[in-house]
Design a protein around this motif. Structure first.
Motif, mmCIF file in Angstrom:
data_model
loop_
_atom_site.group_PDB
_atom_site.id
_atom_site.type_symbol
_atom_site.label_atom_id
_atom_site.label_comp_id
_atom_site.label_asym_id
_atom_site.label_seq_id
_atom_site.Cartn_x
_atom_site.Cartn_y
_atom_site.Cartn_z
ATOM 1 N N TYR A 46 -3.302 6.754 -0.018
ATOM 2 C CA TYR A 46 -3.227 5.631 -0.950
ATOM 3 C C TYR A 46 -2.758 4.369 -0.241
ATOM 4 O O TYR A 46 -2.021 4.427 0.765
ATOM 5 C CB TYR A 46 -2.273 5.952 -2.101
ATOM 6 C CG TYR A 46 -2.853 6.888 -3.131
ATOM 7 C CD1 TYR A 46 -3.303 6.425 -4.362
ATOM 8 C CD2 TYR A 46 -2.960 8.258 -2.872
ATOM 9 C CE1 TYR A 46 -3.837 7.286 -5.308
ATOM 10 C CE2 TYR A 46 -3.501 9.134 -3.808
ATOM 11 C CZ TYR A 46 -3.939 8.637 -5.025
ATOM 12 O OH TYR A 46 -4.481 9.495 -5.942
ATOM 13 N N VAL A 58 3.917 1.092 -6.085
ATOM 14 C CA VAL A 58 2.572 1.123 -6.650
ATOM 15 C C VAL A 58 1.636 1.662 -5.576
ATOM 16 O O VAL A 58 1.530 1.085 -4.485
ATOM 17 C CB VAL A 58 2.100 -0.265 -7.117
ATOM 18 C CG1 VAL A 58 0.680 -0.174 -7.681
ATOM 19 C CG2 VAL A 58 3.047 -0.836 -8.173
ATOM 20 N N SER A 60 -2.270 2.657 -4.810
ATOM 21 C CA SER A 60 -3.613 2.367 -5.332
ATOM 22 C C SER A 60 -4.679 3.089 -4.530
ATOM 23 O O SER A 60 -4.588 3.212 -3.302
ATOM 24 C CB SER A 60 -3.894 0.860 -5.300
ATOM 25 O OG SER A 60 -2.913 0.143 -6.016
ATOM 26 N N THR A 62 -9.043 3.174 -4.556
ATOM 27 C CA THR A 62 -10.302 2.699 -5.121
ATOM 28 C C THR A 62 -11.439 3.579 -4.638
ATOM 29 O O THR A 62 -11.560 3.864 -3.434
ATOM 30 C CB THR A 62 -10.572 1.232 -4.708
ATOM 31 O OG1 THR A 62 -9.516 0.402 -5.214
ATOM 32 C CG2 THR A 62 -11.897 0.746 -5.271
ATOM 33 N N ALA A 69 -9.772 -0.585 -13.720
ATOM 34 C CA ALA A 69 -8.577 -0.007 -13.113
ATOM 35 C C ALA A 69 -7.686 0.574 -14.198
ATOM 36 O O ALA A 69 -7.574 0.024 -15.298
ATOM 37 C CB ALA A 69 -7.811 -1.062 -12.314
ATOM 38 N N GLY A 71 -3.712 2.308 -14.938
ATOM 39 C CA GLY A 71 -2.351 2.477 -14.445
ATOM 40 C C GLY A 71 -1.717 3.729 -15.033
ATOM 41 O O GLY A 71 -1.761 3.937 -16.246
ATOM 42 N N ARG A 73 1.956 5.733 -15.049
ATOM 43 C CA ARG A 73 3.356 5.462 -14.727
ATOM 44 C C ARG A 73 4.243 6.691 -14.845
ATOM 45 O O ARG A 73 4.146 7.454 -15.805
ATOM 46 C CB ARG A 73 3.861 4.337 -15.640
ATOM 47 C CG ARG A 73 5.333 3.997 -15.508
ATOM 48 C CD ARG A 73 6.163 4.844 -16.461
ATOM 49 N NE ARG A 73 7.471 4.264 -16.784
ATOM 50 C CZ ARG A 73 8.304 4.782 -17.656
ATOM 51 N NH1 ARG A 73 7.980 5.890 -18.307
ATOM 52 N NH2 ARG A 73 9.451 4.203 -17.905
ATOM 53 N N THR A 125 -10.484 1.925 -9.791
ATOM 54 C CA THR A 125 -9.191 1.967 -9.100
ATOM 55 C C THR A 125 -8.144 2.640 -9.965
ATOM 56 O O THR A 125 -7.978 2.295 -11.140
ATOM 57 C CB THR A 125 -8.708 0.545 -8.755
ATOM 58 O OG1 THR A 125 -9.667 -0.075 -7.884
ATOM 59 C CG2 THR A 125 -7.352 0.583 -8.057
ATOM 60 N N ARG A 127 -4.127 3.235 -10.207
ATOM 61 C CA ARG A 127 -2.857 2.730 -9.690
ATOM 62 C C ARG A 127 -1.726 3.612 -10.212
ATOM 63 O O ARG A 127 -1.513 3.721 -11.427
ATOM 64 C CB ARG A 127 -2.639 1.281 -10.101
ATOM 65 C CG ARG A 127 -3.739 0.329 -9.622
ATOM 66 C CD ARG A 127 -3.287 -1.111 -9.700
ATOM 67 N NE ARG A 127 -4.377 -2.047 -9.512
ATOM 68 C CZ ARG A 127 -4.861 -2.435 -8.336
ATOM 69 N NH1 ARG A 127 -4.360 -1.920 -7.224
ATOM 70 N NH2 ARG A 127 -5.844 -3.322 -8.259
ATOM 71 N N ILE A 129 2.052 4.099 -10.737
ATOM 72 C CA ILE A 129 3.238 3.249 -10.856
ATOM 73 C C ILE A 129 4.466 4.157 -10.925
ATOM 74 O O ILE A 129 4.709 4.831 -11.926
ATOM 75 C CB ILE A 129 3.156 2.367 -12.109
ATOM 76 C CG1 ILE A 129 1.886 1.505 -12.072
ATOM 77 C CG2 ILE A 129 4.406 1.498 -12.237
ATOM 78 C CD1 ILE A 129 1.583 0.808 -13.398
ATOM 79 N N PHE A 152 -1.196 -6.088 -9.199
ATOM 80 C CA PHE A 152 -1.912 -4.809 -9.279
ATOM 81 C C PHE A 152 -2.581 -4.699 -10.653
ATOM 82 O O PHE A 152 -2.102 -3.966 -11.523
ATOM 83 C CB PHE A 152 -0.946 -3.651 -9.049
ATOM 84 C CG PHE A 152 -0.048 -3.841 -7.853
ATOM 85 C CD1 PHE A 152 -0.522 -3.603 -6.571
ATOM 86 C CD2 PHE A 152 1.263 -4.285 -8.010
ATOM 87 C CE1 PHE A 152 0.298 -3.788 -5.466
ATOM 88 C CE2 PHE A 152 2.086 -4.474 -6.920
ATOM 89 C CZ PHE A 152 1.606 -4.232 -5.637
ATOM 90 N N VAL A 154 -4.578 -3.886 -13.989
ATOM 91 C CA VAL A 154 -5.102 -2.690 -14.649
ATOM 92 C C VAL A 154 -5.676 -3.092 -16.000
ATOM 93 O O VAL A 154 -5.266 -4.088 -16.591
ATOM 94 C CB VAL A 154 -4.007 -1.609 -14.845
ATOM 95 C CG1 VAL A 154 -3.482 -1.116 -13.509
ATOM 96 C CG2 VAL A 154 -2.872 -2.135 -15.710
#
Length: 383
Positions: A46, A58, A60, A62, A69, A71, A73, A125, A127, A129, A152, A154
Motif C-alpha cells: 500500500y 492512511v 491507499s 489503486t 474511492a 474509505g 476506518r 481506490t 483507502r 483509515i 485522501f 473518498v
C-alpha cells in the motif's frame, strides 16, 4: 459462512490481533502501535501516509482506472483500565488495555487489506483509515483537521464496531441516528481546605460536589422528553486523601450524552446553571473544563441499505439485522459521517462482558467476519 472467509489469512489476523492486545497505548499516545500498523500495510504494497492527525495512518491501493474511492476506518487506541483476564496474550502494560476491541478492529482491516492487495478484484481506490484517539473523541477530528478527506478523497466512508450483547457473528445496520453525542466535562469546585475537626473554619467542596451530583440527576428526568434519549453520568469524584482533612478542591468528571442538537444545548445549559448555583450556595467557586464538542452519529440511509444488502448477499439474510439497535454510546466516527456519506455497523460479540469492563474479551471468530465484510463492501462498491 461465505466463499471469501477460507481465503483470508486467519493466522496473520490472529497474530496481529494478539500482538496489538499485548502492546496497548492510550489515546493520542499510540506511537508504537502506529509504527506497527504502518509497517504491515507497507509490506502489503500500500501507499502509506503516517502522522495524519498525529498518529493516524492512511493506506491507499489503486487498481484499474475508476476514479471511485472507498474509505474503511478502524480505531487502535486503548483504555486506562487494568485487564483482569488470564489470556495468554493479555495486556503487557499495567493499567492500560484493549478492552473495547480496537485491536480487533485493526486486525480485521489488516486482514481485509492483505486479501485486497493479493486478489485485486476491484476497480478504483481503497483507502484504509487507521485512526487514533477514538476513546477521547480526539482522533477523528484531528485527522479531519489534518486534511483527511482533501488529501485522501473518498466517495463514502464506513466504520464497524464489535458489540457484546448482540448475537455472535451477526451484522447490525441502523439508518439515521445510531449513537449519541458525548461531551466529556471536568468540573473543579474550590472551597477552603482545613482540619476535619474544625469545619467552621473551612468551606467543604466535597459537600458542594455531593449536592451537585444529586442535582445533576434531575436534568434528564425533568427536562428531556421521555421520547428522547440522554444521560448525565458523573464517572469520577476526586477529592482529598485523608479522613481528617477537609479538601481544598474537588473534581467531578462527567460523561454527557444526547441524541438531538436541541437536547444537547439544553442539557449543557442546565449543567452550567447547576454548577454555578450549587457551588455558590455552599460558598465555593467552580470552573468547567470542556472537551471536544460532541456529535451525533447519523448513518446515511441509502448507504446503510446498500451496505446491509451487500452483507446479506455475503453472509445470508438471516445473519444481517436492519434496522439494528441504537445506543447512547458515542463514536468520533460521527465527525467523519458529517463530512462524507457512509454508515457504521455493529458485529455481535455474543454474551461477553461489555466493552470497557476489566473482563471483556473479544470473540476472535469475528476477525474473519469483519474482514470478510470489508472485502465484500470494497469489491461491491468498486465493482
Amino acid at each position: 459462512m461465505n466463499a471469501i472467509t477460507p481465503e483470508l489469512d486467519q493466522r496473520s489476523m490472529k497474530q496481529w490481533f494478539e500482538q496489538l492486545h499485548r502492546m496497548p497505548e492510550l489515546s493520542m499516545q499510540e506511537g508504537k502501535t502506529a509504527e506497527y500498523i504502518a509497517s504491515i500495510v507497507k509490506d502489503l504494497g500500500y501507499e502509506v501516509e503516517v502522522g495524519v492527525g498525529q498518529h493516524g495512518i492512511v493506506a491507499s491501493l489503486t487498481v484499474g482506472d475508476s476514479p471511485r474511492a472507498i474509505g474503511l476506518r478502524a480505531d487502535f487506541d486503548a483504555l486506562p483500565i487494568q485487564e483482569v483476564n488470564t489470556l495468554p496474550y493479555k495486556s503487557g502494560v499495567p493499567g492500560v488495555s484493549h478492552l473495547c476491541g480496537h485491536d480487533a478492529h485493526t486486525a480485521m482491516l489488516l486482514g481485509a487489506a492483505k486479501y485486497l492487495a493479493e486478489k485485486r478484484n476491484f476497480n478504483g481506490t481503497v483507502r484504509l483509515i487507521f485512526q487514533p484517539g477514538e476513546e477521547t473523541m480526539q482522533g477523528g477530528p484531528a485527522m479531519i483537521e489534518d486534511g483527511l478527506f482533501e488529501r485522501f478523497p473518498v466517495d463514502a466512508v464506513f466504520g464497524m464496531h464489535n458489540m457484546p450483547g448482540l448475537e455472535t457473528g451477526k451484522l447490525y445496520f441502523t439508518p439515521g441516528t445510531t449513537m449519541a453525542a458525548v461531551d466529556n466535562w471536568e468540573i473543579e469546585i474550590t472551597g477552603k481546605g482545613g482540619h476535619g475537626s474544625m469545619p467552621e473554619l473551612s468551606i467543604d467542596p466535597v459537600v458542594a460536589g455531593a449536592s451537585l451530583v444529586m442535582a445533576l440527576q434531575t436534568i434528564v428526568s425533568r427536562n428531556v422528553s421521555p421520547a428522547n434519549k440522554a444521560v448525565v453520568t458523573v464517572g469520577a469524584f476526586l477529592a482529598g486523601n485523608a479522613g481528617n482533612v477537609i479538601a481544598h478542591s474537588a473534581i467531578l468528571r462527567l460523561s454527557i450524552r444526547t441524541t438531538t442538537p436541541e437536547d444537547r444545548d439544553m442539557v449543557l445549559q442546565h449543567i452550567r446553571r447547576l454548577v454555578a448555583s450549587q457551588s455558590e450556595s455552599f460558598g465555593c467557586t467552580a470552573e468547567i473544563r470542556t472537551g471536544v464538542p460532541g456529535a451525533v452519529l447519523v448513518n446515511d440511509p441509502e448507504e446503510t441499505e446498500k451496505a446491509a444488502d451487500i452483507a446479506r448477499k455475503t453472509f445470508g439474510a438471516e445473519n444481517v439485522i436492519c434496522p439494528g439497535p441504537t445506543y447512547l454510546g458515542s463514536e468520533d466516527f460521527a465527525f467523519m459521517l458529517q463530512k462524507k456519506k457512509g454508515t457504521y455497523c455493529f458485529v455481535g460479540n455474543g454474551n461477553t462482558k461489555m466493552v470497557h469492563h476489566p473482563e471483556y474479551v473479544f470473540d476472535q471468530n469475528n476477525l474473519s467476519i469483519g474482514a470478510t465484510y470489508w472485502v465484500a463492501l470494497t469489491e461491491s462498491y468498486l465493482a
